[in-house]
Structures are given as C-alpha cells and as structure tokens.
Design a protein around this motif. Sequence first.
Motif, PDB file in Angstrom:
ATOM      1  N   ILE A 259      29.755  34.580  90.787  1.00 29.42           N
ATOM      2  CA  ILE A 259      30.965  33.774  90.636  1.00 29.42           C
ATOM      3  C   ILE A 259      32.137  34.503  91.270  1.00 29.42           C
ATOM      4  N   THR A 260      32.946  33.767  92.034  1.00 31.46           N
ATOM      5  CA  THR A 260      34.180  34.292  92.596  1.00 31.46           C
ATOM      6  C   THR A 260      35.208  33.165  92.590  1.00 31.46           C
ATOM      7  N   THR A 261      36.436  33.478  93.001  1.00 28.36           N
ATOM      8  CA  THR A 261      37.484  32.453  93.027  1.00 28.36           C
ATOM      9  C   THR A 261      37.931  32.190  94.453  1.00 28.36           C
ATOM     10  N   LEU A 262      38.522  31.015  94.665  1.00 30.32           N
ATOM     11  CA  LEU A 262      39.095  30.691  95.966  1.00 30.32           C
ATOM     12  C   LEU A 262      40.142  31.727  96.361  1.00 30.32           C
ATOM     13  N   HIS A 263      40.950  32.143  95.388  1.00 25.83           N
ATOM     14  CA  HIS A 263      42.007  33.118  95.655  1.00 25.83           C
ATOM     15  C   HIS A 263      41.428  34.419  96.198  1.00 25.83           C
ATOM     16  N   GLN A 264      40.367  34.912  95.593  1.00 25.44           N
ATOM     17  CA  GLN A 264      39.744  36.143  96.065  1.00 25.44           C
ATOM     18  C   GLN A 264      39.190  35.983  97.474  1.00 25.44           C
ATOM     19  N   LEU A 265      38.571  34.847  97.746  1.00 26.56           N
ATOM     20  CA  LEU A 265      37.979  34.621  99.069  1.00 26.56           C
ATOM     21  C   LEU A 265      39.035  34.447 100.153  1.00 26.56           C
ATOM     22  N   GLU A 266      40.186  33.885  99.779  1.00 27.55           N
ATOM     23  CA  GLU A 266      41.226  33.602 100.769  1.00 27.55           C
ATOM     24  C   GLU A 266      42.173  34.774 100.998  1.00 27.55           C
ATOM     25  N   SER A 267      42.071  35.802 100.173  1.00 23.40           N
ATOM     26  CA  SER A 267      42.951  36.954 100.369  1.00 23.40           C
ATOM     27  C   SER A 267      42.537  37.684 101.652  1.00 23.40           C
ATOM     28  N   PRO A 268      43.476  38.359 102.323  1.00 24.30           N
ATOM     29  CA  PRO A 268      43.129  39.080 103.555  1.00 24.30           C
ATOM     30  C   PRO A 268      41.973  40.057 103.353  1.00 24.30           C
ATOM     31  N   ARG A 269      41.997  40.773 102.253  1.00 23.96           N
ATOM     32  CA  ARG A 269      40.922  41.732 101.987  1.00 23.96           C
ATOM     33  C   ARG A 269      39.620  41.008 101.644  1.00 23.96           C
ATOM     34  N   GLY A 270      39.727  39.951 100.871  1.00 25.06           N
ATOM     35  CA  GLY A 270      38.546  39.239 100.395  1.00 25.06           C
ATOM     36  C   GLY A 270      37.735  38.569 101.481  1.00 25.06           C
ATOM     37  N   ARG A 271      38.341  38.292 102.619  1.00 22.78           N
ATOM     38  CA  ARG A 271      37.590  37.661 103.713  1.00 22.78           C
ATOM     39  C   ARG A 271      36.568  38.607 104.319  1.00 22.78           C
ATOM     40  N   ASN A 272      36.783  39.908 104.175  1.00 19.70           N
ATOM     41  CA  ASN A 272      35.916  40.884 104.844  1.00 19.70           C
ATOM     42  C   ASN A 272      35.068  41.725 103.907  1.00 19.70           C
ATOM     43  N   VAL A 273      35.309  41.621 102.602  1.00 15.54           N
ATOM     44  CA  VAL A 273      34.545  42.416 101.643  1.00 15.54           C
ATOM     45  C   VAL A 273      34.046  41.506 100.527  1.00 15.54           C
TER      46      VAL A 273
ATOM     47  N   PRO B  96      25.166  17.142  89.473  1.00 11.05           N
ATOM     48  CA  PRO B  96      25.720  16.794  88.152  1.00 11.05           C
ATOM     49  C   PRO B  96      25.859  18.007  87.226  1.00 11.05           C
ATOM     50  N   GLU B  97      24.954  18.954  87.340  1.00  8.72           N
ATOM     51  CA  GLU B  97      25.047  20.166  86.522  1.00  8.72           C
ATOM     52  C   GLU B  97      26.230  21.025  86.960  1.00  8.72           C
ATOM     53  N   PHE B  98      26.420  21.141  88.268  1.00  6.98           N
ATOM     54  CA  PHE B  98      27.566  21.904  88.767  1.00  6.98           C
ATOM     55  C   PHE B  98      28.873  21.235  88.338  1.00  6.98           C
ATOM     56  N   ALA B  99      28.922  19.912  88.408  1.00  2.00           N
ATOM     57  CA  ALA B  99      30.147  19.160  88.109  1.00  2.00           C
ATOM     58  C   ALA B  99      30.587  19.296  86.652  1.00  2.00           C
ATOM     59  N   ARG B 100      29.701  19.661  85.776  1.00  2.00           N
ATOM     60  CA  ARG B 100      30.054  19.807  84.353  1.00  2.00           C
ATOM     61  C   ARG B 100      31.028  20.950  84.102  1.00  2.00           C
ATOM     62  N   HIS B 101      31.126  21.856  85.044  1.00  2.00           N
ATOM     63  CA  HIS B 101      32.030  23.000  84.896  1.00  2.00           C
ATOM     64  C   HIS B 101      33.316  22.671  85.639  1.00  2.00           C
ATOM     65  N   ASP B 102      34.364  22.301  84.892  1.00  2.00           N
ATOM     66  CA  ASP B 102      35.591  21.796  85.509  1.00  2.00           C
ATOM     67  C   ASP B 102      36.299  22.810  86.395  1.00  2.00           C
ATOM     68  N   TRP B 103      36.038  24.079  86.221  1.00  2.00           N
ATOM     69  CA  TRP B 103      36.658  25.122  87.040  1.00  2.00           C
ATOM     70  C   TRP B 103      35.927  25.341  88.361  1.00  2.00           C
ATOM     71  N   LEU B 104      34.719  24.789  88.483  1.00  2.00           N
ATOM     72  CA  LEU B 104      33.887  25.035  89.664  1.00  2.00           C
ATOM     73  C   LEU B 104      34.282  24.125  90.813  1.00  2.00           C
ATOM     74  N   GLU B 105      34.630  24.717  91.927  1.00  2.00           N
ATOM     75  CA  GLU B 105      35.032  23.999  93.130  1.00  2.00           C
ATOM     76  C   GLU B 105      33.847  23.744  94.060  1.00  2.00           C
TER      77      GLU B 105
ATOM     78  N   ARG C 188      39.988  28.436  89.728  1.00  2.00           N
ATOM     79  CA  ARG C 188      40.778  29.389  88.945  1.00  2.00           C
ATOM     80  C   ARG C 188      39.796  30.396  88.372  1.00  2.00           C
ATOM     81  N   THR C 189      40.316  31.476  87.872  1.00  2.00           N
ATOM     82  CA  THR C 189      39.441  32.470  87.257  1.00  2.00           C
ATOM     83  C   THR C 189      38.897  31.909  85.948  1.00  2.00           C
ATOM     84  N   PRO C 190      37.591  31.739  85.853  1.00  2.00           N
ATOM     85  CA  PRO C 190      37.042  31.233  84.600  1.00  2.00           C
ATOM     86  C   PRO C 190      37.143  32.320  83.526  1.00  2.00           C
ATOM     87  N   SER C 191      37.277  31.890  82.279  1.00  2.00           N
ATOM     88  CA  SER C 191      37.284  32.858  81.186  1.00  2.00           C
ATOM     89  C   SER C 191      35.906  33.528  81.134  1.00  2.00           C
ATOM     90  N   ALA C 192      35.845  34.646  80.464  1.00  2.00           N
ATOM     91  CA  ALA C 192      34.566  35.343  80.323  1.00  2.00           C
ATOM     92  C   ALA C 192      33.533  34.418  79.685  1.00  2.00           C
TER      93      ALA C 192
END
Length: 119
Positions: A80-94, A15-24, A50-54
């Motif tokens: 914290i990271t984003t799905l986009h960063q993790l799914e990028s070719p570079r992001g999968r290995n670093v 429930p605490e995680f779910a309160r952050h609408d940007w968190l997947e 998505r990239t959360p604001s600061a």
Amino acid sequence: MKQAQLIRTLEAAAPEFARHDWLEEAVVFGVALTDDPVDSDVDVLLIARRTPSAREAQDATERLRPLLESRVRQPLALRITTLHQLESPRGRNVGYGRHLRGQHLSVFRRAHGAQGRQN
C-alpha cells in the motif's frame, strides 16, 4: 497460471477493491507482467487517495490477500502507498514509484464521474 487469465481474474475483483473508499487504484507489476505462465508471487500495489489508518490498511490486507490469492491460486505480495508519496519528486524514483517506472498494469481504478478527484 497464464498471464492473461491472472489479469482477468484480478480485474474481476474490482467490487472488492471498490469497498475500500480510500483506494484509488490497484496496480500489478513485476513478474506477473513479464513471465507467462506466472510461477511466482504476484505483486499488487494498492494506491490510496489518502493515507489509510493502520486499521484500514490491516483490514484491506487481511480481506484482500486471501480473497485474491484464492482467485489467482498463488501467493500475493500486497503493498500500500499513497498518491502523494508516488507524486513526490523523491517518490518517483524510489520505493514503489520505481516499480511504476517499469511495466505495470492497472487492474482497478476508481471512477470519479463529474465530481472529479477528491483528496
């Protein structure tokens, strides 16, 4: 803390995680999945749609870290990271992607129902 108890405690924080609408998803990796009992920092990666604001990232860290640390009774390395960063070719290995190539466990995943994933 025993590994199984630690995982159940983090899963109960859904429930605490779910309160952050940007968190997947919230993922545990590292020592928490290899050592029993867990005697060091618990590594938790928050994966955002998505990239959360600061401010959103700061609020999540300030709210979740003390709450989770009080539940698991040990230090937490919260990242914290984003799905986009993790799914990028570079992001999968670093970066955080390399951690997910090893043993990891999702302790929270947002349900999407019939609407599917929104980006």
